[in-house]
Design a protein around this motif. Structure first.
Motif, PDB file in Angstrom:
ATOM      1  N   GLN A   1      51.083  81.671  67.194  1.00 55.94           N
ATOM      2  CA  GLN A   1      50.574  80.445  67.638  1.00 55.94           C
ATOM      3  C   GLN A   1      51.547  80.011  68.679  1.00 55.94           C
ATOM      4  OE1 GLN A   1      50.766  78.052  64.042  1.00 55.94           O
ATOM      5  NE2 GLN A   1      48.792  78.550  63.401  1.00 55.94           N
ATOM      6  N   ARG A   2      52.670  80.149  68.662  1.00 57.78           N
ATOM      7  CA  ARG A   2      53.608  79.492  69.542  1.00 57.78           C
ATOM      8  C   ARG A   2      53.443  80.486  70.866  1.00 57.78           C
ATOM      9  NH1 ARG A   2      54.285  77.675  65.280  1.00 57.78           N
ATOM     10  NH2 ARG A   2      55.918  75.809  64.567  1.00 57.78           N
ATOM     11  N   GLU A   3      53.275  81.800  70.768  1.00 60.84           N
ATOM     12  CA  GLU A   3      53.276  82.821  71.927  1.00 60.84           C
ATOM     13  C   GLU A   3      51.858  82.454  72.761  1.00 60.84           C
ATOM     14  OE1 GLU A   3      53.595  86.376  69.856  1.00 60.84           O
ATOM     15  OE2 GLU A   3      55.734  86.581  70.531  1.00 60.84           O
ATOM     16  N   ASP A   4      50.594  82.079  71.745  1.00 56.07           N
ATOM     17  CA  ASP A   4      49.388  81.690  72.327  1.00 56.07           C
ATOM     18  C   ASP A   4      49.828  80.338  73.309  1.00 56.07           C
ATOM     19  OD1 ASP A   4      48.411  83.958  71.496  1.00 56.07           O
ATOM     20  OD2 ASP A   4      47.377  83.075  69.828  1.00 56.07           O
ATOM     21  N   ALA A   5      50.265  79.390  72.700  1.00 53.87           N
ATOM     22  CA  ALA A   5      50.460  78.297  73.291  1.00 53.87           C
ATOM     23  C   ALA A   5      51.164  78.337  74.613  1.00 53.87           C
ATOM     24  CB  ALA A   5      51.385  77.205  72.159  1.00 53.87           C
ATOM     25  N   LYS A   6      52.291  79.147  74.444  1.00 48.78           N
ATOM     26  CA  LYS A   6      53.425  79.267  75.655  1.00 48.78           C
ATOM     27  C   LYS A   6      52.647  79.988  76.709  1.00 48.78           C
ATOM     28  CE  LYS A   6      57.437  81.661  77.216  1.00 48.78           C
ATOM     29  NZ  LYS A   6      57.011  81.786  78.520  1.00 48.78           N
ATOM     30  N   GLU A   7      51.624  80.879  76.530  1.00 49.56           N
ATOM     31  CA  GLU A   7      50.781  81.557  77.480  1.00 49.56           C
ATOM     32  C   GLU A   7      50.110  80.477  78.030  1.00 49.56           C
ATOM     33  OE1 GLU A   7      47.786  84.858  77.339  1.00 49.56           O
ATOM     34  OE2 GLU A   7      49.271  85.325  76.317  1.00 49.56           O
ATOM     35  N   SER A   8      49.296  79.564  77.302  1.00 54.50           N
ATOM     36  CA  SER A   8      48.295  78.565  77.740  1.00 54.50           C
ATOM     37  C   SER A   8      48.949  77.559  78.648  1.00 54.50           C
ATOM     38  CB  SER A   8      47.484  77.826  76.835  1.00 54.50           C
ATOM     39  OG  SER A   8      46.692  78.639  75.866  1.00 54.50           O
ATOM     40  N   TYR A   9      50.349  77.365  78.296  1.00 54.21           N
ATOM     41  CA  TYR A   9      50.975  76.175  78.938  1.00 54.21           C
ATOM     42  C   TYR A   9      51.569  76.894  80.311  1.00 54.21           C
ATOM     43  CZ  TYR A   9      51.287  73.294  74.975  1.00 54.21           C
ATOM     44  OH  TYR A   9      51.114  72.281  73.779  1.00 54.21           O
ATOM     45  N   ASP A  10      51.749  78.330  80.337  1.00 47.90           N
ATOM     46  CA  ASP A  10      52.333  78.981  81.441  1.00 47.90           C
ATOM     47  C   ASP A  10      51.134  78.700  82.602  1.00 47.90           C
ATOM     48  OD1 ASP A  10      54.787  79.624  80.817  1.00 47.90           O
ATOM     49  OD2 ASP A  10      54.565  81.478  79.937  1.00 47.90           O
ATOM     50  N   LYS A  11      50.151  79.246  82.046  1.00 48.01           N
ATOM     51  CA  LYS A  11      48.756  79.058  82.962  1.00 48.01           C
ATOM     52  C   LYS A  11      48.341  77.872  83.623  1.00 48.01           C
ATOM     53  CE  LYS A  11      46.323  83.191  80.950  1.00 48.01           C
ATOM     54  NZ  LYS A  11      45.195  83.718  79.913  1.00 48.01           N
ATOM     55  N   ALA A  12      48.550  76.916  82.908  1.00 46.88           N
ATOM     56  CA  ALA A  12      48.356  75.385  83.302  1.00 46.88           C
ATOM     57  C   ALA A  12      49.476  74.797  83.937  1.00 46.88           C
ATOM     58  CB  ALA A  12      48.090  74.382  81.812  1.00 46.88           C
ATOM     59  N   GLY A  13      50.731  75.474  84.344  1.00 48.92           N
ATOM     60  CA  GLY A  13      51.656  75.019  84.947  1.00 48.92           C
ATOM     61  C   GLY A  13      52.722  73.926  84.187  1.00 48.92           C
ATOM     62  N   ARG A  14      52.604  74.170  82.942  1.00 47.51           N
ATOM     63  CA  ARG A  14      53.458  73.048  82.343  1.00 47.51           C
ATOM     64  C   ARG A  14      54.527  73.614  81.675  1.00 47.51           C
ATOM     65  NH1 ARG A  14      51.305  68.415  80.184  1.00 47.51           N
ATOM     66  NH2 ARG A  14      53.373  67.844  79.706  1.00 47.51           N
ATOM     67  N   LEU A  15      55.560  73.820  82.659  1.00 47.91           N
ATOM     68  CA  LEU A  15      56.836  74.485  82.349  1.00 47.91           C
ATOM     69  C   LEU A  15      57.678  73.830  81.044  1.00 47.91           C
ATOM     70  CD1 LEU A  15      58.058  75.414  85.707  1.00 47.91           C
ATOM     71  CD2 LEU A  15      56.695  76.972  83.727  1.00 47.91           C
ATOM     72  N   ASP A  16      57.589  72.615  81.171  1.00 49.64           N
ATOM     73  CA  ASP A  16      58.298  71.716  79.878  1.00 49.64           C
ATOM     74  C   ASP A  16      57.890  72.278  78.897  1.00 49.64           C
ATOM     75  OD1 ASP A  16      55.816  70.354  80.746  1.00 49.64           O
ATOM     76  OD2 ASP A  16      56.313  68.626  79.985  1.00 49.64           O
TER      77      ASP A  16
END
Length: 146
Positions: free
Chosen positions: A59-74
């Motif tokens: 779940q964390r890995e999928d969320a991180k990937e989504s945040y990376d794509k959205a440009g949400r580095l925080d």
């Protein structure tokens, strides 16, 4: 000491150290374990805890990937912190060379010739699921059979 006991001890230490980020992340993991115990009316074994942690890791890995794509580095950094925290409780993961060696042995064992035989390899590779993620196993198996 079981994984669940270690998690509870680490929550206590994080509370004493006033590390709210770590405390909250660990409480989330403990809550997921407690939920399974209550729902199934069982006491979790270490294997059960590992499966819950692997689900949380994915779940964390999928969320991180989504945040990376959205440009949400925080938010991506927060997920990365939690990924590293979860990895601490899982058995030591195989590095790429060790995983490749294990998969080569499996490929020889099941006599896989090409990418059509990926199902046979993945079925046999279930034994590696505690020391490598399914995604890593699948990617490396495809590369070896490709």
């Amino acid at each position: 000491m079981s994984i669940k006991e270690q998690l509870l001890n680490d929550i206590k230490q994080a509370m004493k150290a006033q590390d709210t980020v770590k405390r909250d992340a660990l409480r989330t993991l403990h809550s997921a374990m407690k939920q399974v115990e209550v729902d199934k009316r069982i006491t979790l074994s270490n294997e059960d805890c590992i499966q819950i942690l692997k689900t949380a890791l994915k779940q964390r890995e999928d969320a991180k990937e989504s945040y990376d794509k959205a440009g949400r580095l925080d938010l991506s950094e927060k997920e990365m912190y939690e990924i590293n925290l979860i990895m601490h409780y899982l058995p030591k993961q195989l590095d790429d060379a060790e995983l490749e060696s294990c998969l080569r042995d499996i490929i020889v064992k099941v006599q896989a010739k090409d990418s059509k035989d990926i199902g046979k390899v993945m079925a046999e590779a279930k034994s590696l699921s505690s020391v490598a993620t399914g995604k890593r196993i699948a990617e490396m198996a495809k590369a070896l059979l490709g």
